[in-house]
Design a protein around this motif. Structure first.
Motif, PDB file in Angstrom:
ATOM      1  N   LEU A 115      -6.346  47.211 -51.617  1.00  0.00           N
ATOM      2  CA  LEU A 115      -7.511  46.885 -50.804  1.00  0.00           C
ATOM      3  C   LEU A 115      -8.765  47.006 -51.631  1.00  0.00           C
ATOM      4  O   LEU A 115      -9.008  48.017 -52.279  1.00  0.00           O
ATOM      5  CB  LEU A 115      -7.607  47.840 -49.618  1.00  0.00           C
ATOM      6  N   GLU A 116      -9.556  45.961 -51.585  1.00  0.00           N
ATOM      7  CA  GLU A 116     -10.780  45.985 -52.366  1.00  0.00           C
ATOM      8  C   GLU A 116     -11.979  45.919 -51.441  1.00  0.00           C
ATOM      9  O   GLU A 116     -11.970  45.243 -50.420  1.00  0.00           O
ATOM     10  CB  GLU A 116     -10.808  44.786 -53.320  1.00  0.00           C
ATOM     11  N   PHE A 117     -12.990  46.712 -51.856  1.00  0.00           N
ATOM     12  CA  PHE A 117     -14.224  46.647 -51.095  1.00  0.00           C
ATOM     13  C   PHE A 117     -15.353  46.433 -52.081  1.00  0.00           C
ATOM     14  O   PHE A 117     -15.559  47.241 -52.981  1.00  0.00           O
ATOM     15  CB  PHE A 117     -14.448  47.963 -50.338  1.00  0.00           C
ATOM     16  N   ASP A 118     -16.039  45.339 -51.951  1.00  0.00           N
ATOM     17  CA  ASP A 118     -17.138  45.005 -52.849  1.00  0.00           C
ATOM     18  C   ASP A 118     -16.707  45.168 -54.317  1.00  0.00           C
ATOM     19  O   ASP A 118     -17.426  45.708 -55.147  1.00  0.00           O
ATOM     20  CB  ASP A 118     -18.352  45.912 -52.573  1.00  0.00           C
ATOM     21  N   SER A 135       2.040  51.679 -48.075  1.00  0.00           N
ATOM     22  CA  SER A 135       2.658  51.161 -46.843  1.00  0.00           C
ATOM     23  C   SER A 135       1.634  50.375 -46.029  1.00  0.00           C
ATOM     24  O   SER A 135       1.948  49.350 -45.425  1.00  0.00           O
ATOM     25  CB  SER A 135       3.189  52.334 -46.013  1.00  0.00           C
ATOM     26  N   ILE A 136       0.417  50.857 -46.051  1.00  0.00           N
ATOM     27  CA  ILE A 136      -0.609  50.170 -45.269  1.00  0.00           C
ATOM     28  C   ILE A 136      -0.920  48.824 -45.888  1.00  0.00           C
ATOM     29  O   ILE A 136      -0.991  47.796 -45.193  1.00  0.00           O
ATOM     30  CB  ILE A 136      -1.882  51.036 -45.213  1.00  0.00           C
ATOM     31  N   VAL A 137      -1.060  48.837 -47.205  1.00  0.00           N
ATOM     32  CA  VAL A 137      -1.349  47.572 -47.875  1.00  0.00           C
ATOM     33  C   VAL A 137      -0.251  46.559 -47.570  1.00  0.00           C
ATOM     34  O   VAL A 137      -0.529  45.398 -47.248  1.00  0.00           O
ATOM     35  CB  VAL A 137      -1.481  47.793 -49.405  1.00  0.00           C
ATOM     36  N   ALA A 138       0.981  47.059 -47.627  1.00  0.00           N
ATOM     37  CA  ALA A 138       2.099  46.168 -47.359  1.00  0.00           C
ATOM     38  C   ALA A 138       2.017  45.621 -45.949  1.00  0.00           C
ATOM     39  O   ALA A 138       2.212  44.433 -45.701  1.00  0.00           O
ATOM     40  CB  ALA A 138       3.417  46.941 -47.541  1.00  0.00           C
ATOM     41  N   PRO A 197     -11.218  59.774 -44.606  1.00  0.00           N
ATOM     42  CA  PRO A 197      -9.882  60.330 -44.500  1.00  0.00           C
ATOM     43  C   PRO A 197      -8.923  59.255 -43.996  1.00  0.00           C
ATOM     44  O   PRO A 197      -9.264  58.502 -43.079  1.00  0.00           O
ATOM     45  CB  PRO A 197     -10.039  61.443 -43.459  1.00  0.00           C
ATOM     46  N   GLU A 198      -7.742  59.242 -44.587  1.00  0.00           N
ATOM     47  CA  GLU A 198      -6.829  58.150 -44.323  1.00  0.00           C
ATOM     48  C   GLU A 198      -6.402  58.054 -42.863  1.00  0.00           C
ATOM     49  O   GLU A 198      -6.279  56.984 -42.303  1.00  0.00           O
ATOM     50  CB  GLU A 198      -5.581  58.328 -45.195  1.00  0.00           C
ATOM     51  N   THR A 199      -6.214  59.241 -42.203  1.00  0.00           N
ATOM     52  CA  THR A 199      -5.735  59.183 -40.819  1.00  0.00           C
ATOM     53  C   THR A 199      -6.730  58.498 -39.881  1.00  0.00           C
ATOM     54  O   THR A 199      -6.349  58.028 -38.830  1.00  0.00           O
ATOM     55  CB  THR A 199      -5.522  60.596 -40.264  1.00  0.00           C
ATOM     56  N   TRP A 200      -8.009  58.488 -40.241  1.00  0.00           N
ATOM     57  CA  TRP A 200      -9.002  57.891 -39.346  1.00  0.00           C
ATOM     58  C   TRP A 200      -9.410  56.497 -39.770  1.00  0.00           C
ATOM     59  O   TRP A 200     -10.264  55.905 -39.164  1.00  0.00           O
ATOM     60  CB  TRP A 200     -10.228  58.813 -39.249  1.00  0.00           C
ATOM     61  N   GLN A 201      -8.765  55.998 -40.794  1.00  0.00           N
ATOM     62  CA  GLN A 201      -9.054  54.617 -41.169  1.00  0.00           C
ATOM     63  C   GLN A 201      -8.336  53.674 -40.212  1.00  0.00           C
ATOM     64  O   GLN A 201      -7.183  53.886 -39.864  1.00  0.00           O
ATOM     65  CB  GLN A 201      -8.572  54.347 -42.597  1.00  0.00           C
ATOM     66  N   ARG A 202      -9.063  52.679 -39.757  1.00  0.00           N
ATOM     67  CA  ARG A 202      -8.457  51.654 -38.888  1.00  0.00           C
ATOM     68  C   ARG A 202      -8.708  50.314 -39.524  1.00  0.00           C
ATOM     69  O   ARG A 202      -9.754  50.084 -40.120  1.00  0.00           O
ATOM     70  CB  ARG A 202      -9.079  51.677 -37.481  1.00  0.00           C
ATOM     71  N   PHE A 203      -7.699  49.452 -39.402  1.00  0.00           N
ATOM     72  CA  PHE A 203      -7.843  48.140 -40.030  1.00  0.00           C
ATOM     73  C   PHE A 203      -7.812  47.052 -38.972  1.00  0.00           C
ATOM     74  O   PHE A 203      -7.020  47.109 -38.036  1.00  0.00           O
ATOM     75  CB  PHE A 203      -6.737  47.951 -41.061  1.00  0.00           C
ATOM     76  N   TYR A 204      -8.685  46.063 -39.130  1.00  0.00           N
ATOM     77  CA  TYR A 204      -8.812  44.994 -38.134  1.00  0.00           C
ATOM     78  C   TYR A 204      -8.670  43.657 -38.816  1.00  0.00           C
ATOM     79  O   TYR A 204      -9.259  43.411 -39.863  1.00  0.00           O
ATOM     80  CB  TYR A 204     -10.167  45.062 -37.436  1.00  0.00           C
ATOM     81  N   VAL A 205      -7.819  42.847 -38.203  1.00  0.00           N
ATOM     82  CA  VAL A 205      -7.722  41.464 -38.660  1.00  0.00           C
ATOM     83  C   VAL A 205      -8.305  40.604 -37.544  1.00  0.00           C
ATOM     84  O   VAL A 205      -7.843  40.678 -36.402  1.00  0.00           O
ATOM     85  CB  VAL A 205      -6.258  41.073 -38.930  1.00  0.00           C
ATOM     86  N   ASP A 206      -9.299  39.830 -37.892  1.00  0.00           N
ATOM     87  CA  ASP A 206      -9.992  39.022 -36.882  1.00  0.00           C
ATOM     88  C   ASP A 206     -10.339  39.866 -35.661  1.00  0.00           C
ATOM     89  O   ASP A 206     -10.063  39.485 -34.522  1.00  0.00           O
ATOM     90  CB  ASP A 206      -9.146  37.815 -36.465  1.00  0.00           C
ATOM     91  N   ASP A 207     -10.896  41.054 -35.912  1.00  0.00           N
ATOM     92  CA  ASP A 207     -11.390  41.969 -34.872  1.00  0.00           C
ATOM     93  C   ASP A 207     -10.288  42.719 -34.126  1.00  0.00           C
ATOM     94  O   ASP A 207     -10.569  43.599 -33.338  1.00  0.00           O
ATOM     95  CB  ASP A 207     -12.280  41.253 -33.838  1.00  0.00           C
ATOM     96  N   LEU A 247      -0.616  45.267 -44.143  1.00  0.00           N
ATOM     97  CA  LEU A 247      -1.697  44.312 -44.027  1.00  0.00           C
ATOM     98  C   LEU A 247      -1.343  42.981 -44.675  1.00  0.00           C
ATOM     99  O   LEU A 247      -1.763  41.928 -44.229  1.00  0.00           O
ATOM    100  CB  LEU A 247      -2.984  44.864 -44.655  1.00  0.00           C
ATOM    101  N   ARG A 248      -0.556  43.073 -45.747  1.00  0.00           N
ATOM    102  CA  ARG A 248      -0.169  41.823 -46.396  1.00  0.00           C
ATOM    103  C   ARG A 248       0.693  40.973 -45.465  1.00  0.00           C
ATOM    104  O   ARG A 248       0.675  39.755 -45.533  1.00  0.00           O
ATOM    105  CB  ARG A 248       0.628  42.130 -47.679  1.00  0.00           C
ATOM    106  N   ASP A 249       1.453  41.638 -44.574  1.00  0.00           N
ATOM    107  CA  ASP A 249       2.271  40.887 -43.613  1.00  0.00           C
ATOM    108  C   ASP A 249       1.424  40.084 -42.627  1.00  0.00           C
ATOM    109  O   ASP A 249       1.866  39.099 -42.075  1.00  0.00           O
ATOM    110  CB  ASP A 249       3.150  41.858 -42.796  1.00  0.00           C
ATOM    111  N   ARG A 250       0.244  40.595 -42.424  1.00  0.00           N
ATOM    112  CA  ARG A 250      -0.601  39.986 -41.395  1.00  0.00           C
ATOM    113  C   ARG A 250      -1.161  38.655 -41.845  1.00  0.00           C
ATOM    114  O   ARG A 250      -1.585  38.513 -42.975  1.00  0.00           O
ATOM    115  CB  ARG A 250      -1.796  40.913 -41.108  1.00  0.00           C
ATOM    116  N   GLU A 251      -1.213  37.755 -40.944  1.00  0.00           N
ATOM    117  CA  GLU A 251      -1.898  36.504 -41.233  1.00  0.00           C
ATOM    118  C   GLU A 251      -3.313  36.630 -40.728  1.00  0.00           C
ATOM    119  O   GLU A 251      -3.672  37.588 -40.064  1.00  0.00           O
ATOM    120  CB  GLU A 251      -1.214  35.372 -40.459  1.00  0.00           C
ATOM    121  N   GLY A 252      -4.080  35.672 -41.043  1.00  0.00           N
ATOM    122  CA  GLY A 252      -5.404  35.642 -40.410  1.00  0.00           C
ATOM    123  C   GLY A 252      -6.497  35.835 -41.404  1.00  0.00           C
ATOM    124  O   GLY A 252      -6.274  36.031 -42.601  1.00  0.00           O
TER     125      GLY A 252
END
Lengths: 582, 370, 266, 287, 90
Positions: B258-261, B270-273, B350-360, B275-280
């Motif tokens: 995951l890259e930010f700026d 596992s999370i990256v994987a 902290p990793e436990t509080w990170q949330r990821f959104y695809v198209d909101d 997210l990679r499954d996700r389309e959008g």
């Protein structure tokens, strides 16, 4: 609809335009005609072709106007008059001609008669100028000469208007001048239009042999122009109740109006009592008691109630009022009770009225239009006008009816320059150059020269007796309200209020007139108290027993034992001849 | 008392809606269970009131059905649905007294005088307006009027539900709190289904057991206040709930993770994987300010400098401007006792509080520690 | 219920329309036909009456004069009445009730006697025979009415709206124009219409304060009455034409009048 | 309770200045007139209270006054309820709204002299529709000679002319009732009558106050229409106060007497209106 | 101003009214009065009582003029008394 098409369908004078132009060149000499002269030429050529003057004289008269108007050019002048065919012609044609010929921007405003009086009163009472000149009936002569708010035209002619008074004005040519002259022999107003109240009847029905026979059989005398009220009443009864309908149409022997409206008062103040014979002898108005019943002594009004020597509630007046009411209810069409003067006027033209005792010649133009039920195919009328019948109290030497003279009036509160410019216009619309043309349009003659003109002779057959009337000296027996009335607007308003109560039967005629006379005296008393009229103001007599005054010669006259003498009629042709004789 | 079910419900004020934007309410299915206290939360114009009016029957939906206890009430008028509704502005019958106002719905039902009196007293007591009963409603203050409005809603004990349309807008802040408590008490006492529309999250969470958050004509999340806070299903929920709202950072999936700026974030593979499954399209990282930690600059991937510190009494809100190309601001909410570093600081999520959104929309990820 | 309502409306509109129809009917007839007997439609329709009204300068300028002072009056009345009505509906101040009632009393004086003083007053300030004189004079009865109607409408807007707006940080002028005025649109529409209406049909003041240059249509109409009869046809045509500006006004304000207001969010 | 704020005066000031200019100066002048016999500004005669005594003692004016009260009462009794009914029957949306609004406002837009003229014609038995119908039905109807017919005609004319004013005011008043009130009433299961009685009528109070007062004042001062229609006749059957006044002031220019009359007239309207006004607004001030 | 047709009595009358209004304003500013209920059947402020008093006085004068031959100052005296009563106890 008033139509000024007359103006364009006028008969042309025999003179050709070429001749008139030639003459005109002679008048103006070598000078290059300026725009005003061009305008004058144009108007003389296009519009004022019927005149008692030759084109040269006309152009000379116009040239005088062009010169006299120089100091006033560019001014905006407003004058006003009531709505009437004649004034409409002035407002739409003559005012434009005047503006173009003189360079004075003149607006001739037309409003309802009552509104003219209201504006005039507003100017009199406020001292602020509203209009620069008014055309107002000479009924107000007594008011004008007493209040001193009006500039008498004789003063103007000799005074500040000497330079702007046309040398061709020819004051003596005006037939109504006596009506606008005060007791002080000053001429207060300049006549502009004039019409009379005459008897009107359907000559075709009156000539019908069948009807004549039936009438003769019932009443014992010929059906003809009634000379007295008895005959009028008989004829009214005859047509309303005996004839009933002609060619399937309901007809009436009488037409009048009875709506509670200021015009109901006019009927009485104008002439009704004079026709009945309530006043004294005297022309133009009875003296010392006039047709209003107001007595004057030394030019001061002294009262109108019988108890003060007046005759407003005298037996003759009561009789006349009662007759008016009775006839309205018994012989006139039912809707007449809801009509005003203006509404009732055109009714005879609809063809179901046999006669009218009191008819304004101002309607002549409207009653001669082709296609009306009262006009023949060839354009001659089926009706005629004749002198109105007189009541039992009437005596020789008294006025016979009403004649209205709308006349130019100038107020002292108008700025001098405006007044003089308006004076030019007043002279213009009555000048010999235009007045015959105006007369042919509006049929309200003011000049003797016009009446005697060839053009009027030619028009006569279509006018039902109008020309004959004006050519006869008898016309002097018709006159407007005279100088006895000290404040026309205040007093005239009282009449319709009281009369209407008698019409509806709320009060008797006697009660209504008693109230009226008291109200009139009260008003004059106030004029006396406030001393607003510097000359000839009212000075009331003390009331005394009515009998005292009834016993005196003249008005108020005691009650006649027989108020319905034998009816009398004359054939129309004889009547006309007698006119021409006198 | 009823369970209210919305089936394939949609509404548009247009005659012939053609695009999603024409809809005030987009197609939805939803259930309000019997006896629950619900809040309908959302910003102005999101369709809350429309939805409420459809439930009460003041508005007929253009599509779909409303079911009360399984029966369609689409064709029933509000009076037949037997429902109570309290509006944003107080609606009182000016010429009546407070007592008459409260009694009005019962009188219209033709109930007996004694019963009416009993109920009116009961409700008046609950709302603490007993002393006003004899007064003309016209002369009450705004909040008193609103209490009367509410009282008219509460006075009928047979209603299927009571709907509140932002009833506390016109009320002073202190009173608002008390009235909310009152409503809660009443809810417990009368055990009636209540749906409460508001745009105030605090109001919603103090009143309701479960909150439905609405956004652009849709219910984007339905859950307890805690769920809404910890697990926003939609970026809007994250942003709308909480004070301040969730930090949202645009991120990208690069070669290394995951890259930010342009910087690679330390995130479990596992999370990256996942997210990679996700389309959008748009990918966002969300973290609540409460969970942002400020650490020494050298010990963090992301660094910045402290831009602004707002001391809110029991806590501080710190704006940190990151020194990355787009220089976004990350808000952190720190306890009173925490010492805020001056100048440069490191930021740690902290990793436990990170949330990821695809198209909101939230990408569900199970954290072992949660 | 709906049917009964429509029926009531229909019957009433019929009652309203029959006289109007007879006016229109009259305007297409010649005087001879009008007075000749009862005809339900013109047997020989003519446009002559309208020709007079539309081609004679005195007629159409009088329409323009009326329109000019009426619109001035409408504008002035609304401009001054709106803030005043707000003040009356929202605040108490020294003498407020008496001031309000005093305004109303200006409609109570029978005008006839006041005409001469009015004439004097407006002549003294040099406004005689100008449209503005009539516009100002008509304010005498229109402004109190406007204040009154608007006050009524403003009072029916809950004060809470103002309070909420102020809490939301609106300034007074911004609040007044952006939020408050749109809320009382039916009131403004109906006020504008009434100002128009009362000024349009008023005769006495308009006639007294003008002579030639600013003559209003109502005064112009009186000249159809003359010593040789009443010109019914032209009077009717002028009356029909006099209806038109009013119809235009009501058409333009119809949305305001018909606009109900929902107490929405501020 | 409204807040007390004298700064509100600034909002009222323009109205005050505008109206005071046109109201106070003429009013003072009229009071001055009323104690004098005015012929023109320079010729006047102080009479003290003479005009007042004279007018108060005039039995004809007493009759007119009584007639006037009866007339205004009839006008209010007919037009206010009718206006409300019409307003309630107005369509609420759709094409019918502008249509009905325009038709409804037509009578209001007819210049008053034309109103009189229309009814004058329409009531005539020979050329008017109503007169003709009534007479064809065998009723002997003639407003020009029968006082009862004249009264009915004047009243019907007034109803025709002015009910629309009441209806328009009420209609706009009804429109200004927020929809939530109707919604709340539906939810509260209120009947139509209850909606009218408890929502519409109370909210209409403001406009009804205006309507009642306007109609009272205007009908009490009615002049042009009956003057054109009947001229106050037959006899004095439809002679109302303002006809006498207008005739005195504009016909005769009897300004002093007319001024006194007009002030008495004004006082009567003032008292009645004040009583109306106080009675109708008094509840607001009470608890 | 000549057209306003002033007379001394009317000038005094208007001056009196104007003074009264000024006095009432000053009074109200200096010591604000409040609404109260007196013998009149409605709650009144000072200004209301003044208005009622003036209206009653106007009618009082008219009544005296209509029904009696008394000179006007008698009516004025009665009305002034009435006015005082209304102001104090109304």
């Amino acid at each position: 609809m008033f139509d000024i098409k007359h103006a364009s369908s006028r008969r042309r004078m025999p003179l050709s335009i070429g001749v008139s132009l030639a003459g005109l060149m002679a008048v103006s000499g070598t000078a290059i005609a300026d725009q005003y002269q061009d305008a004058a030429k144009r108007w003389l050529g296009d519009e004022f072709t019927t005149s008692t003057l030759t084109p040269e004289q006309q152009m000379a008269e116009m040239q005088w106007y062009i010169d006299a108007a120089k100091p006033f050019r560019g001014m905006q002048i407003n004058v006003v008059s009531e709505t009437l065919t004649t004034h409409k012609y002035e407002s739409e044609v003559l005012a434009r001609a005047f503006s173009e010929i003189t360079g004075i921007q003149l607006k001739h405003d037309l409003i309802q008669e009552g509104d003219v009086i209201e504006k005039l009163q507003t100017q009199m009472q406020s001292g602020r100028n509203i209009y620069d000149a008014y055309v107002n009936d000479s009924d107000l002569i007594g008011t004008h000469f007493r209040y001193g708010k009006v500039v008498p035209i004789s003063d103007m002619i000799e005074g500040d208007a000497a330079d702007v008074t046309s040398p061709t004005l020819d004051l003596d040519d005006f037939i109504g001048l006596s009506f606008t002259t005060g007791p002080d022999d000053k001429v207060y107003q300049l006549p502009d239009q004039q019409f009379a109240n005459l008897y009107w009847f359907r000559a075709d029905w009156f000539d019908d042999p069948d009807l004549k026979a039936r009438f003769k059989e019932k009443y014992g005398y010929e059906l003809g122009v009634p000379v007295n009220w008895s005959a009028y009443e008989d004829i009214a009864d005859f047509f309303t109740n005996d004839v009933h309908d002609i060619d399937g149409q309901r007809v009436y022997g009488h037409m009048d109006y009875g709506k509670k409206d200021p015009s109901l008062g006019w009927r009485f103040t104008d002439a009704w009592f004079s026709m009945a014979g309530a006043g004294d002898k005297g022309i133009p108005n009875g003296l010392p008691v006039d047709e209003w019943g107001i007595r004057v002594e030394d030019c001061r009004p002294v009262g109108s109630n019988v108890t003060r020597g007046g005759a407003t509630n005298g037996p003759a007046a009561v009789f006349a009022t009662q007759k008016y009411i009775d006839w309205l209810h018994a012989y006139a069409p039912p809707e007449a009770q809801g009509m005003t003067f203006s509404e009732a006027g055109p009714v005879p033209a609809q063809g179901n009225v046999a006669q009218q005792i009191f008819w304004y010649t101002a309607f002549t133009a409207d009653m001669t239009q082709p296609g009306l039920p009262v006009v023949n195919e060839d354009g001659t009328p089926k009706w005629r006008m004749a002198p109105s019948p007189v009541g039992p109290y009437w005596e020789d030497g008294m006025k016979k009816g009403y004649q209205d003279v709308g006349a130019w009036t100038f107020m002292k509160s108008t700025p001098e320059k405006n007044r003089l410019a308006a004076w030019l216009y007043a002279q213009f619309v009555t000048s010999k150059t235009v007045s015959l043309q105006k007369t042919l349009v509006g049929l309200t003659p003011i000049r003797e020269s016009d009446i005697q003109s060839q053009a009027m002779t030619e028009a006569a057959p279509k006018l039902g007796g109008l020309v004959e009337f004006y050519r006869s000296p008898a016309r002097l027996q018709w006159s407007p309200t005279g100088t006895n009335v000290p404040d026309y607007p205040k007093l005239a308003q009282l009449w319709w209020q009281y009369i209407s109560q008698a019409v509806s039967g709320e009060t008797s005629a006697q009660q209504a007139l008693d109230g009226l006379a008291d109200a009139q005296d009260r008003m004059m008393e106030r004029l006396e108290r406030a001393n607003v009229q510097p000359q000839c103001g009212p000075k009331l007599n003390e009331p005394r027993d009515a009998q005292y005054w009834l016993d005196q010669p003249g008005a108020p006259k005691p009650k006649l034992d027989n108020e319905k003498p034998q009816g009398k009629t004359v054939p129309y042709d004889e009547m006309v001849k007698s006119w021409q004789k006198s | 008392m009823a369970e209210i079910r919305l089936e394939q419900l949609a509404h548009s004020y247009h005659r012939a809606p053609s695009q999603p934007g024409d809809y005030a309410l987009r197609r939805m299915d939803h259930v309000w269970e019997q006896g629950g206290a619900y809040a309908l939360l959302g910003p102005s114009g999101c369709g809350k009131s429309t939805l409420l009016n459809i439930i009460s029957g003041l508005l007929a939906p253009s599509e779909g059905r409303v079911l009360y206890d399984g029966k369609s009430v689409n064709d029933l008028t509000p009076q037949d649905r037997n429902i109570a509704q309290v509006f944003q502005f107080p609606v009182v019958y000016d010429t009546m007294t407070v007592h008459e106002n409260l009694a009005f719905p019962l009188r219209n039902q033709g109930q007996s005088r004694e019963r009416i009196d009993d109920r009116v007293r009961e409700v008046a007591e609950a709302l603490e307006i007993e002393s006003l009963l004899a007064r003309k409603a016209r002369n009450l203050t705004a909040d008193e009027k609103q209490k009367v409005s509410m009282g008219r809603g509460l006075v009928r004990d047979d209603v299927a539900a009571i709907l509140f349309d932002e009833p506390l807008t016109v009320i002073d802040p202190q009173l608002k709190w008390r009235l909310r408590r009152k409503l809660k008490e009443i809810h417990q006492r009368f055990n009636v289904t209540m749906v409460y529309v508001t745009h105030d999250q605090l109001e919603a969470s103090t009143f309701a057991d479960k909150i439905a958050v609405m956004y652009e004509g849709q219910i984007v999340q339905f859950g307890t206040p805690r769920e809404l806070f910890e697990n926003p299903q939609h970026t809007f929920v994250g942003y709308f709930i909480g004070s301040p709202g969730m930090n949202l950072l645009d991120i990208a999936l690069g070669e290394t993770g995951l890259e930010f700026d342009g910087r690679t974030l330390a995130v479990a593979d596992s999370i990256v994987a996942r997210l990679r499954d996700r389309e959008g399209g748009r990918l966002q990282l969300g973290i609540r300010p409460e969970f942002v930690q400020l650490v020494a600059p050298e010990s963090a991937v992301l660094q910045g400098y402290v831009d602004l510190v707002q001391d809110q009494g029991t806590f501080k809100i710190v704006d940190v401007r990151l020194d990355t190309p787009s220089a976004p601001v990350v808000k952190a909410r720190l306890g009173e006792e925490v010492i805020v570093p001056e100048g440069r600081t490191g930021v740690h999520f902290p990793e436990t509080w990170q949330r990821f959104y695809v198209d909101d929309r939230l990408v569900e990820i199970t954290h072992e520690t949660l | 219920m709906r049917l009964r309502k429509s029926l009531v409306m229909l019957v009433y509109l019929l009652f309203v329309l029959v006289p109007i129809y007879s006016l229109v009917n009259m305007s297409f007839k010649s005087n001879r036909e009008i007075l000749g007997g009862l005809t339900l439609w013109p047997t020989a329709p003519t446009l002559d009456n309208y020709r007079v009204v539309f081609t004679e300068p005195t007629w159409y300028t009088s329409y323009l004069n009326s329109l000019s002072y009426v619109s001035m009056n409408m504008l002035i009345s609304l401009l001054v009445a709106l803030p005043a009505a707000y003040a009356f509906s929202r605040y108490r101040f020294l003498g407020d009730k008496h001031m309000f009632f005093w305004l109303l009393t200006n409609r109570m004086a029978p005008p006839a006697v006041f005409l001469l003083p009015f004439f004097q007053l407006y002549s003294a300030v040099g406004l005689f025979d100008t449209p503005i004189a009539v516009a100002l004079a008509h304010c005498l009865f229109n402004v109190p009415l406007a204040v009154w109607i608007l006050e009524g409408f403003m009072s029916s807007v809950p004060k809470e709206i103002d309070e909420t707006a102020y809490i939301d940080g609106y300034t007074f002028p911004k609040f007044f124009i952006r939020i408050f005025l749109p809320m009382i649109r039916p009131g403004i529409g109906v006020t504008a219409f009434f100002c128009f209406m009362f000024s349009w049909v008023e005769l006495l003041l308009a006639r007294t304060l003008t002579s030639v240059d600013a003559k209003p249509i109502v005064a112009q109409m009186t000249r159809t009455v003359s010593a040789s009869g009443i010109d019914w046809g032209v009077l009717a045509a002028a009356g029909v034409v006099a209806l038109l500006p009013g119809i235009a006004v009501i058409y333009f304000v119809r949305n305001h009048v018909a606009k109900g207001f929902a107490l929405g969010r501020v | 309770m409204k807040p007390y704020n004298n700064k509100a005066w600034w909002l009222v000031l323009p109205v005050f200045v505008l109206v005071a200019f046109s109201a106070i100066i003429p009013m003072m002048t009229v009071v001055n007139y009323s104690v004098q016999d005015i012929f023109d500004p320079s010729t006047r005669y102080f009479v003290g209270t003479e005009w007042y005594r004279e007018i108060l003692a005039d039995p004809r004016l007493h009759d007119s006054l009584l007639r006037q009260f009866i007339y205004s009462f009839c006008v209010l009794a007919i037009e206010v309820p009718l206006g409300i009914v019409v307003a309630l029957s107005m369509p609420r949306r759709g094409l019918g709204v502008p249509f009905s609004l325009i038709l409804l406002s037509l009578p209001l837009l007819v210049p008053w002299n034309v109103v009189g003229t229309i009814w004058q014609i329409i009531g005539r038995e020979d050329i008017g529709l109503y007169g003709w119908i009534l007479n064809s039905l065998g009723l002997d109807y003639n407003y020009a000679s029968n006082p009862r017919d004249a009264w009915i005609t004047v009243l019907v004319m007034d109803v025709w002319h002015w009910t629309s004013l009441v209806a328009l005011l009420c209609y706009s008043g009804l429109r200004s009732i927020p929809d939530v009130y109707y919604q709340a009433a539906r939810i509260d299961r209120a009947s139509h009558w209850a909606v009218f009685r408890f929502i519409q009528l109370p909210k209409l109070k403001n406009v009804l106050l205006i309507a009642v007062m306007l109609r009272f004042m205007d009908s009490f001062m009615i002049y042009t229409e009956p003057f054109v229609l009947t001229g106050g006749g037959p006899g004095t059957a439809t002679t109302f106060l303002s006809q006498t006044l207008t005739q005195m002031a504009l016909g005769q220019f009897d300004l002093g007497r007319a001024a006194a009359f007009s002030l008495i007239y004004f006082l009567i309207i003032l008292l009645v209106t004040w009583v109306f006004y106080t009675a109708m607004t008094h509840n607001d001030n009470k608890e | 101003m000549g057209w306003m047709a002033w007379t001394l009595p009317t000038a005094l009358f208007f001056a009196g009214i104007a003074l009264l209004l000024v006095a009432m304003t000053v009074w109200q500013t200096v010591s604000p009065g409040r609404e109260r209920k007196g013998f009149l059947p409605l709650t009144t402020s000072r200004g209301d009582r003044l208005f009622i008093g003036l209206l009653a006085s106007a009618y009082g004068h008219l009544l005296v003029l209509a029904l009696t031959d008394w000179p006007l100052w008698v009516a004025t005296a009665i009305c002034a008394t009435g006015m005082a009563i209304i102001m104090k106890w109304g």
